[in-house]
Design a protein around this motif. Structure first.
Motif, PDB file in Angstrom:
ATOM      1  N   GLY A   1     -14.987  12.042  -5.422  1.00 46.62           N
ATOM      2  CA  GLY A   1     -14.759  10.654  -5.800  1.00 46.62           C
ATOM      3  C   GLY A   1     -14.524  10.458  -7.285  1.00 46.62           C
TER       4      GLY A   1
ATOM      5  N   CYS B   1      -6.471   8.156 -13.456  1.00 45.40           N
ATOM      6  CA  CYS B   1      -6.061   9.523 -13.181  1.00 45.40           C
ATOM      7  C   CYS B   1      -5.491  10.128 -14.460  1.00 45.40           C
TER       8      CYS B   1
ATOM      9  N   THR C   1       0.832  -1.200   0.000  1.00 43.87           N
ATOM     10  CA  THR C   1       0.000   0.000   0.000  1.00 43.87           C
ATOM     11  C   THR C   1       0.869   1.253   0.000  1.00 43.87           C
TER      12      THR C   1
ATOM     13  N   PRO D   1     -12.567   6.691 -12.005  1.00 44.10           N
ATOM     14  CA  PRO D   1     -12.316   5.373 -11.410  1.00 44.10           C
ATOM     15  C   PRO D   1     -13.132   4.234 -12.014  1.00 44.10           C
TER      16      PRO D   1
ATOM     17  N   ILE E   1      -4.010   4.115 -11.239  1.00 41.80           N
ATOM     18  CA  ILE E   1      -4.404   4.718  -9.969  1.00 41.80           C
ATOM     19  C   ILE E   1      -5.920   4.676  -9.861  1.00 41.80           C
ATOM     20  N   THR E   2      -6.409   4.085  -8.779  1.00 44.00           N
ATOM     21  CA  THR E   2      -7.855   3.937  -8.578  1.00 44.00           C
ATOM     22  C   THR E   2      -8.330   4.586  -7.285  1.00 44.00           C
ATOM     23  N   ASP E   3      -7.514   5.442  -6.705  1.00 46.59           N
ATOM     24  CA  ASP E   3      -7.849   6.131  -5.463  1.00 46.59           C
ATOM     25  C   ASP E   3      -7.747   7.635  -5.703  1.00 46.59           C
ATOM     26  N   VAL E   4      -8.779   8.366  -5.358  1.00 44.77           N
ATOM     27  CA  VAL E   4      -8.845   9.802  -5.626  1.00 44.77           C
ATOM     28  C   VAL E   4      -7.716  10.579  -4.935  1.00 44.77           C
ATOM     29  N   ASP E   5      -7.338  10.190  -3.729  1.00 39.11           N
ATOM     30  CA  ASP E   5      -6.269  10.895  -3.009  1.00 39.11           C
ATOM     31  C   ASP E   5      -4.901  10.607  -3.623  1.00 39.11           C
ATOM     32  N   VAL E   6      -4.687   9.364  -4.029  1.00 40.88           N
ATOM     33  CA  VAL E   6      -3.424   9.001  -4.680  1.00 40.88           C
ATOM     34  C   VAL E   6      -3.333   9.717  -6.028  1.00 40.88           C
ATOM     35  N   CYS E   7      -4.456   9.835  -6.728  1.00 46.71           N
ATOM     36  CA  CYS E   7      -4.480  10.544  -8.009  1.00 46.71           C
ATOM     37  C   CYS E   7      -4.018  11.989  -7.827  1.00 46.71           C
TER      38      CYS E   7
ATOM     39  N   ALA F   1       1.336   4.144  -3.025  1.00 46.98           N
ATOM     40  CA  ALA F   1       0.888   5.499  -2.702  1.00 46.98           C
ATOM     41  C   ALA F   1       2.014   6.527  -2.723  1.00 46.98           C
TER      42      ALA F   1
END
Length: 133
Positions: free
Chosen positions: A102, A115, A50, A130, A74-80, A54
């Motif tokens: 989201g 992303c 993880t 996503p 990338i499938t996570d909004v914060d990581v994007c 990240a």
């Protein structure tokens, strides 16, 4: 006198000593210990994976997919957002103002999943899809 007595109390009723009781659970049987170590190792690896996903380095892919070059979409909004800031080298980089929380929830194959920068331009707003195919 006012000195402590042999039971740990002063003559005026003041408790001078507090007792602490420490309990230790019985040791696990060796079969349980092996399973516990195995689970713990898996948790550590999952945590490391993880963290590795990240953190930079991020790359922008012009042709094909992230998986084509040995990376992951990338499938996570914060990581994007973190990736967009890193790739653009712009600490003020943000999502398009009209993007919903989201990301955009389109399911079409006509849109790149994950992303993206519009037209691959890092000066453009960041966008997150996503659920695109």
């Amino acid at each position: 006198g006012n000195g402590p007595s042999t039971n740990g109390h002063a003559t005026g009723g003041l408790n001078l000593f507090k007792r602490a009781i420490f309990l230790q659970p019985p040791p696990l049987p060796s079969t349980h210990m092996a399973a516990f170590k195995s689970i713990l190792a898996a948790l550590v690896l999952a945590t490391l994976a993880t963290v590795a996903l990240a953190t930079p380095p991020y790359k922008m892919v012009a042709d094909g997919t992230c998986e084509d070059i040995g990376m992951e979409t990338i499938t996570d909004v914060d990581v994007c957002l973190a990736a967009g800031i890193d790739v653009s080298n712009d600490p003020t980089k943000s999502y398009a103002g009209k993007q919903p929380d989201g990301g955009y929830q389109f399911t079409t194959a006509a849109i790149t999943r994950g992303c993206v920068f519009a037209s691959g331009d890092t000066k453009a707003d960041l966008q997150f899809f996503p659920t695109a195919k």
